[in-house]
Design an enzyme around this catalytic site. Structure first.
Site, mmCIF file in Angstrom:
data_model
loop_
_atom_site.group_PDB
_atom_site.id
_atom_site.type_symbol
_atom_site.label_atom_id
_atom_site.label_comp_id
_atom_site.label_asym_id
_atom_site.label_seq_id
_atom_site.Cartn_x
_atom_site.Cartn_y
_atom_site.Cartn_z
ATOM 1 N N ARG A 127 9.440 -5.109 -3.983
ATOM 2 C CA ARG A 127 8.119 -4.666 -4.453
ATOM 3 C C ARG A 127 7.468 -5.731 -5.311
ATOM 4 N NH1 ARG A 127 9.703 1.445 -6.600
ATOM 5 N NH2 ARG A 127 10.949 1.988 -4.784
ATOM 6 N N GLU B 210 1.815 2.508 2.710
ATOM 7 C CA GLU B 210 1.284 3.178 1.520
ATOM 8 C C GLU B 210 0.827 2.185 0.462
ATOM 9 O OE1 GLU B 210 3.980 5.196 -1.245
ATOM 10 O OE2 GLU B 210 2.637 6.912 -1.324
#
Ligand code: 5AD
Length: 464
Positions: free
Chosen positions: A75, A142
């Site tokens: 991430r 997302e």
């Protein structure tokens, strides 16, 4: 060395010839059927373990979509740390490091299951991850330039995350021209702590407008269950109305409910009641999709068996036998009118500026856009939410949001008094109770509860 990433044309051709439905197709079908599509979160570090997890969930939980939840190193683009963890102990990863495993393994996972895959992560700059996802045949992604920055990062400038996500959205536009409609799910859950519906929806409207302008053709607007039925149903039903008002025609928009994202009861029975309630809320709100939770939520990342049980429980709420379950339509109508009004008051000044991205940056700096309990230096977090006596989330203080006097007064009235009658220690204690709403409702003692997000630790990262 992994083979070079395929071109966009090659990836589009791979997706088309795979014969798998895309996420956008599954969502469209679910909306028509009136039964929300079901999707769990899931991700482990090892490739073989991830494959086994997807197969077990598909077999035991019958989801309509599956997820690759990405690990924290990836991430934050710490690809070397992810690689080191894979070499030493993949169990230390809290999700699947897709970039490190590479697109060929991504395709293996994609081909292993019949349902489409979505990437859930939390990256302010997801460009490498997105490229690997597309090459893997993943058809839903997302996040957004606001919603994957402010809740997660302390000091990533909004202009940077907005620019990175604009690249992702432009690539979705190119893919649409190549015949592949990517679903872009926005993260309306934000900090997952007492988020007023109009803040969640306002951020999603702004991200959706930017995405549509960049060429995105399918947008999923996710909304976090707050726990008040009429308010949650009204928020979900507001999503198509907001889309009609603010988005160009030709963009598919889906409402998505995230089952309660706050502090969960620890007792299995209580947790399951809350899960079932969430699934009914999604159905009554006309959601195209429901992201499920598990009875292990209070204790961390669920195992596969609990995850599958959460899917099966949620699917019970879709039963045709439950057609008799209805909602107080007058209460929903009243909530919806005010949600739409507050959302308009927040987004319209920003949308009327000549450049959306710089208007968003300036508005967050000035507090005219804001989210509660943000860790980021780039949002003020002056908004203070509270639950009213019926459990609905209201503005105790709207901070510098440009709410009309009528909206601010209604919030104050529903909370039962002037904004300054709770302050300091008593406000803190009241917020703690609002955050612990469900464990308290079930009579669970907050003492010894695992530390949930609290106003004292606003920087705690919500998982996507
Ligand atoms: N697998 C399954 N669920 C996950 N979550 C976070 N990471 C994972 C993962 N790797 C879930 C948390 C919480 C939500 C916010 O995300 O358990 O329910």
């Amino acid at each position: 060395m992994a083979a070079a990433t395929p071109t966009l044309e090659e990836s589009a051709a791979y997706i088309t010839r795979s014969g798998k439905p895309t996420a956008a197709e599954v969502l469209a079908r679910a909306r028509t059927s009136g039964r929300p599509a079901l999707q769990p979160r899931c991700g482990v570090g090892g490739h073989r373990e991830m494959a086994a997890l997807l197969l077990e969930l598909e077999r035991e939980g019958a989801p309509d979509l599956l997820t690759l939840t990405i690990d924290s190193h990836t991430r934050l683009r710490r690809f070397e740390s992810a690689e080191r963890a894979l070499r030493t102990d993949h169990r230390t990863l809290n999700g699947y490091p897709l970039v490190t495993h590479g697109w060929q393994r991504g395709r293996e996972l994609n081909e292993l299951v019949a349902v489409p895959l979505e990437i859930r992560h939390g990256s302010p700059d997801p460009r490498e991850l997105f490229a690997t996802a597309v090459a893997s045949g993943v058809t839903s992604f997302e996040g957004g330039g606001i919603s994957y920055n402010l809740p997660y990062s302390k000091d990533v400038p909004l202009a940077d995350s907005l620019a990175a996500w604009a690249e992702v959205d432009r690539t979705c536009g190119e893919l649409a021209r190549l015949g592949v409609v990517m679903d872009r799910e926005l993260f309306g859950t934000l900090t997952a702590v007492l988020v007023p519906p109009s803040i969640s929806l306002a951020v999603s409207v702004l991200e959706a407008v930017a995405a549509a302008a960049a060429g995105v053709r399918c947008v999923s607007v996710s909304y976090p269950q707050g726990g008040h039925l009429a308010q949650d149903v009204a928020a979900l039903r507001s999503i198509p109305l907001l889309a009609a008002r603010y988005l160009p025609p030709g963009v598919e928009v889906h409402a998505v409910l995230h089952e309660f994202m706050g502090v969960f009861p620890r007792d299995r029975g209580h947790a399951e009641e809350l899960i079932f309630y969430g699934a009914l809320t999604a159905r009554l709100g006309g959601a195209s999709k429901l992201i499920t939770k598990t009875y292990q939520e209070a204790f961390g990342i669920p195992d596969a068996a609990a995850n599958a049980a959460g899917l099966r429980l949620a699917s019970v709420a879709g039963s045709p036998l439950l057609d008799f379950v209805t909602v107080d339509e007058a209460a929903v109508g009243e909530e919806q009118e005010w949600i739409l009004r507050e959302t308009a008051e927040i987004v319209e000044p920003v949308l009327s500026a000549p450049r959306l991205d710089s208007a968003v940056v300036t508005a967050f700096a000035a507090g005219r856009l804001d989210i509660p309990f943000s860790a980021s230096r780039h949002a003020r977090s002056e908004v203070i939410p509270r639950r009213d006596p019926s459990g609905a989330v209201r503005y105790h203080s709207p901070g510098r949001l440009p709410l009309s006097r009528a909206s601010a007064e209604r919030n104050r009235r529903l909370l039962g008094g002037p904004a300054d009658d709770a302050s300091g220690a008593s406000l803190f204690a009241a917020l703690r109770r609002d955050i612990d709403h469900f464990p308290l409702l079930f009579g669970e003692t907050p003492e010894g509860a695992p530390a949930g997000p609290s106003p004292a630790t606003p920087g705690k990262e919500p998982a996507p």
